[in-house]
Design a protein around this motif. Structure first.
Motif, PDB file in Angstrom:
ATOM      1  N   MET A   1       2.420   2.703   4.729  1.00 16.56           N
ATOM      2  CA  MET A   1       1.566   3.539   4.109  1.00 16.56           C
ATOM      3  C   MET A   1       1.109   5.156   4.512  1.00 16.56           C
ATOM      4  SD  MET A   1      -1.217   1.124   2.301  1.00 16.56           S
ATOM      5  CE  MET A   1      -1.681   0.592   3.799  1.00 16.56           C
ATOM      6  N   ARG A   2       1.277   4.759   6.218  1.00 12.71           N
ATOM      7  CA  ARG A   2       0.965   6.679   6.736  1.00 12.71           C
ATOM      8  C   ARG A   2       2.619   7.137   6.404  1.00 12.71           C
ATOM      9  NH1 ARG A   2      -3.068   5.429  10.875  1.00 12.71           N
ATOM     10  NH2 ARG A   2      -3.821   3.393  11.211  1.00 12.71           N
ATOM     11  N   ARG A   3       3.196   6.954   6.368  1.00  9.18           N
ATOM     12  CA  ARG A   3       4.610   7.543   7.027  1.00  9.18           C
ATOM     13  C   ARG A   3       5.165   8.134   5.506  1.00  9.18           C
ATOM     14  NH1 ARG A   3       7.683   7.982  11.460  1.00  9.18           N
ATOM     15  NH2 ARG A   3       6.908   7.581  13.568  1.00  9.18           N
ATOM     16  N   GLU A   4       4.768   6.709   4.256  1.00  7.07           N
ATOM     17  CA  GLU A   4       5.612   7.138   3.296  1.00  7.07           C
ATOM     18  C   GLU A   4       4.646   7.511   2.017  1.00  7.07           C
ATOM     19  OE1 GLU A   4       9.287   5.409   4.208  1.00  7.07           O
ATOM     20  OE2 GLU A   4       8.099   4.160   3.118  1.00  7.07           O
ATOM     21  N   GLY A   5       3.807   7.165   2.033  1.00  6.95           N
ATOM     22  CA  GLY A   5       2.632   6.698   1.253  1.00  6.95           C
ATOM     23  C   GLY A   5       2.699   5.658   0.077  1.00  6.95           C
ATOM     24  N   LEU A   6       2.948   4.331   0.466  1.00 11.35           N
ATOM     25  CA  LEU A   6       3.621   3.480   0.164  1.00 11.35           C
ATOM     26  C   LEU A   6       2.158   2.556  -1.071  1.00 11.35           C
ATOM     27  CD1 LEU A   6       5.449   0.862  -0.276  1.00 11.35           C
ATOM     28  CD2 LEU A   6       4.622  -0.235   1.146  1.00 11.35           C
ATOM     29  N   ASP A   7       0.643   3.443  -0.204  1.00  8.11           N
ATOM     30  CA  ASP A   7      -0.268   2.971  -0.917  1.00  8.11           C
ATOM     31  C   ASP A   7      -0.362   3.190  -2.416  1.00  8.11           C
ATOM     32  OD1 ASP A   7       0.186   5.101  -0.099  1.00  8.11           O
ATOM     33  OD2 ASP A   7      -2.450   5.113  -0.162  1.00  8.11           O
ATOM     34  N   LEU A   8       0.899   4.420  -3.455  1.00 10.66           N
ATOM     35  CA  LEU A   8       0.350   4.840  -3.885  1.00 10.66           C
ATOM     36  C   LEU A   8       0.957   3.669  -4.875  1.00 10.66           C
ATOM     37  CD1 LEU A   8       1.368   8.695  -3.274  1.00 10.66           C
ATOM     38  CD2 LEU A   8      -1.235   7.488  -4.084  1.00 10.66           C
ATOM     39  N   ALA A   9       2.071   3.170  -4.322  1.00 12.12           N
ATOM     40  CA  ALA A   9       3.191   2.888  -5.524  1.00 12.12           C
ATOM     41  C   ALA A   9       2.365   1.834  -5.489  1.00 12.12           C
ATOM     42  CB  ALA A   9       4.774   2.404  -4.686  1.00 12.12           C
ATOM     43  N   LEU A  10       2.198   0.837  -4.713  1.00 16.45           N
ATOM     44  CA  LEU A  10       1.216  -0.177  -4.607  1.00 16.45           C
ATOM     45  C   LEU A  10      -0.391  -0.262  -6.047  1.00 16.45           C
ATOM     46  CD1 LEU A  10       1.047  -1.582  -0.870  1.00 16.45           C
ATOM     47  CD2 LEU A  10       2.450  -2.097  -2.574  1.00 16.45           C
ATOM     48  N   GLN A  11      -0.358   0.769  -5.803  1.00 18.04           N
ATOM     49  CA  GLN A  11      -1.878   0.982  -6.178  1.00 18.04           C
ATOM     50  C   GLN A  11      -1.218   1.395  -7.917  1.00 18.04           C
ATOM     51  OE1 GLN A  11      -3.847   4.241  -5.286  1.00 18.04           O
ATOM     52  NE2 GLN A  11      -4.109   3.601  -3.507  1.00 18.04           N
ATOM     53  N   THR A  12      -0.019   2.102  -8.155  1.00 17.98           N
ATOM     54  CA  THR A  12       0.331   1.930  -9.937  1.00 17.98           C
ATOM     55  C   THR A  12       0.872   0.631 -10.353  1.00 17.98           C
ATOM     56  OG1 THR A  12       2.119   3.904  -8.712  1.00 17.98           O
ATOM     57  CG2 THR A  12       2.617   2.480 -11.067  1.00 17.98           C
ATOM     58  N   ALA A  13       1.561  -0.714  -9.374  1.00 16.40           N
ATOM     59  CA  ALA A  13       1.609  -2.026  -9.525  1.00 16.40           C
ATOM     60  C   ALA A  13       0.883  -2.671  -9.985  1.00 16.40           C
ATOM     61  CB  ALA A  13       2.813  -2.480  -8.028  1.00 16.40           C
ATOM     62  N   THR A  14      -0.112  -2.532  -8.872  1.00 15.72           N
ATOM     63  CA  THR A  14      -0.903  -2.817  -9.639  1.00 15.72           C
ATOM     64  C   THR A  14      -1.921  -2.634 -10.827  1.00 15.72           C
ATOM     65  OG1 THR A  14      -3.135  -1.836  -8.312  1.00 15.72           O
ATOM     66  CG2 THR A  14      -2.136  -3.245  -6.793  1.00 15.72           C
TER      67      THR A  14
END
Length: 459
Positions: free
Chosen positions: A386-399
């Motif tokens: 999440m700090r390096r690649e913005g994984l939180d955006l993909a996880l928010q999309t999944a949710t």
């Protein structure tokens, strides 16, 4: 003919118009000093100076001072254009979908166990029970072999010693290999369970097995490569010392080189262990190969070495203390059976009971501490991405899109394209999503843009 004086210059006209109106002052107030305009001059009664809210921002606007002004619904809200607190990041699972702190990582590991005990404690308990049954059986066999060979007061013959070694060596190797396999199996299963818990998804032990089983060979090879990296410094030190000894180097030089070599080997082992600590998560969640997982872990940890090392060390201390506390009652009970000075042949039965009690204590301690260790590693991996690649955006999309079916869920963890440096747009995308759109603007100077799918970050 006389000139008529102009209006306002005196005479009868002044007497008809009367004196000019005097400014109004609030009761009890004093006019200003000489040459000053008194406060509130020319302001009609009921407004202005001395009234509630005079001089405050928004005074005189419709609705000012009324309850709920500037609010939508219950609660206070600042007026339009004022400061407002940033929106909270969504938290569908055990952690909020934003970069998290150390306390949130530890709390998320414990929350994963509390929310899904059957798939965390249950999996660990079943796997450790099977392992304990096999290991304890080997130990009982070894103990009985010692009792048979020590049944007389005579010294052990060569045949008896060979018989003991024939039992001890295979038993020890089997127990070592079994412990290694059990650790790999637990790592894969718990990584799958805790990875799904990040999005609030509770899976069963069967689903965790279905997700982790295809990844076990790659996980095994990645762990073997990590073990070789840890053994490498010690093997190199041994080769250097043997070569110097054969060459006739003085003993003092060998001692100095050995001492410095041990320090260097420990430092390298700590370094390799930290740099490759995210490889298991990359194998299970990203479906990377063994070598690719080691390289992936190296790139994720490279600029966060001390933070990752500190968190893993803290988690290791917590696990060690918890394991010692959980084992303590079983250790005390086990010691009560083995106390005394009875001959070895008479102490076989109490020794077997002691082994069984110790095995139960190991199962209880491992079933609780293994999920904690795996949870910290997985959540630290998620935080790094999440700090390096913005994984939180993909996880928010999944949710927001709902739970993907079957194995398609794993694609949310995979990078959608080549890895980007820190601060670049998120590269992790859900299955079937398009790569990030090019940045707006006429030239490459424009900043990165978020992925084409999913809501913008809220943290």
């Amino acid at each position: 003919m006389t000139d008529t004086p102009p209006s306002g210059a005196g005479g009868a006209g002044d007497q008809e118009q009367g004196p000019p109106p005097q400014p109004w002052f609030p009761p009890g107030s004093q006019p200003g000093g000489y040459g000053q305009v008194p406060p509130g001059a020319g302001v009609p009664p009921g407004t202005g100076y001395g009234q509630p809210g005079y001089g405050q921002p928004g005074y005189g606007q419709p609705g000012y001072g009324q309850p709920g002004y500037g609010q939508q619904g219950a609660g206070y809200a600042p007026p339009p254009g004022g400061w407002a607190p940033p929106p909270q990041a969504p938290k569908p699972g055990v952690i909020p979908l934003r970069p998290i702190a150390v306390g949130e990582i530890l709390d998320g590991a414990f929350t994963s166990i509390r929310r899904n005990p059957k798939a965390t404690l249950g999996i660990a308990a079943v796997v450790l029970t099977i392992s304990a049954i096999i290991t304890t059986s080997l130990e009982v066999l070894l103990l009985s072999q010692l009792g048979v060979n020590a049944g007389t007061d005579q010294a052990l013959t060569g045949a008896q010693l060979a018989g003991m070694l024939a039992v001890v060596i295979p038993s020890g190797l089997t127990a070592l290999i079994l412990a290694f396999i059990v650790q790999i199996l637990l790592t894969g299963l718990l990584t799958a369970v805790i990875g799904r818990s990040v999005l609030g998804d509770r899976i069963t032990a069967g689903e965790a097995w279905r997700i982790a089983l295809p990844r076990l060979p790659a996980l095994l090879l990645a762990t073997l490569l990590t073990g070789l990296a840890l053994i490498g410094p010690w093997a190199g030190l041994a080769v250097v010392l043997i070569a110097l000894g054969v060459a006739g180097a003085p003993g003092g030089l060998l001692i100095v080189i050995g001492f410095l070599g041990v320090i260097a080997a420990v430092v390298l082992d700590v370094w390799f262990w930290t740099m490759f600590s995210m490889s298991a998560a990359a194998v299970v969640l990203e479906r990377q190969g063994p070598a690719q997982a080691l390289g992936r872990s190296w790139r994720l940890v490279r600029k966060s070495f001390w933070r990752v090392f500190g968190i893993l060390l803290l988690a290791g201390i917590i696990v060690l203390v918890a394991s010692s506390v959980l084992r303590l009652p079983f250790t005390v009970i086990s010691a009560a059976f083995t106390s005394g000075s009875a001959p070895l042949t008479e102490a076989i039965r109490p020794g077997v009971v002691s082994l069984l009690i110790g095995a139960v204590g190991g199962i209880v301690a491992g079933a609780i501490t293994q999920p904690i260790s795996a949870g910290v590693t997985v959540l630290l991996y998620v935080d790094l991405r999440m700090r390096r690649e913005g994984l939180d955006l993909a996880l928010q999309t999944a949710t927001s899109d709902g739970q993907p079916p079957a194995d398609d869920f794993a694609t949310v963890w995979r990078p959608a394209g080549p890895e980007r440096p820190v601060g670049a747009a998120g590269t992790a995308g859900a299955a079937g999503t398009a790569p990030p759109a090019p940045p707006p603007g006429p030239g490459p100077e424009a900043g990165p843009s978020p992925p084409a799918t999913g809501p913008p970050p809220t943290w």
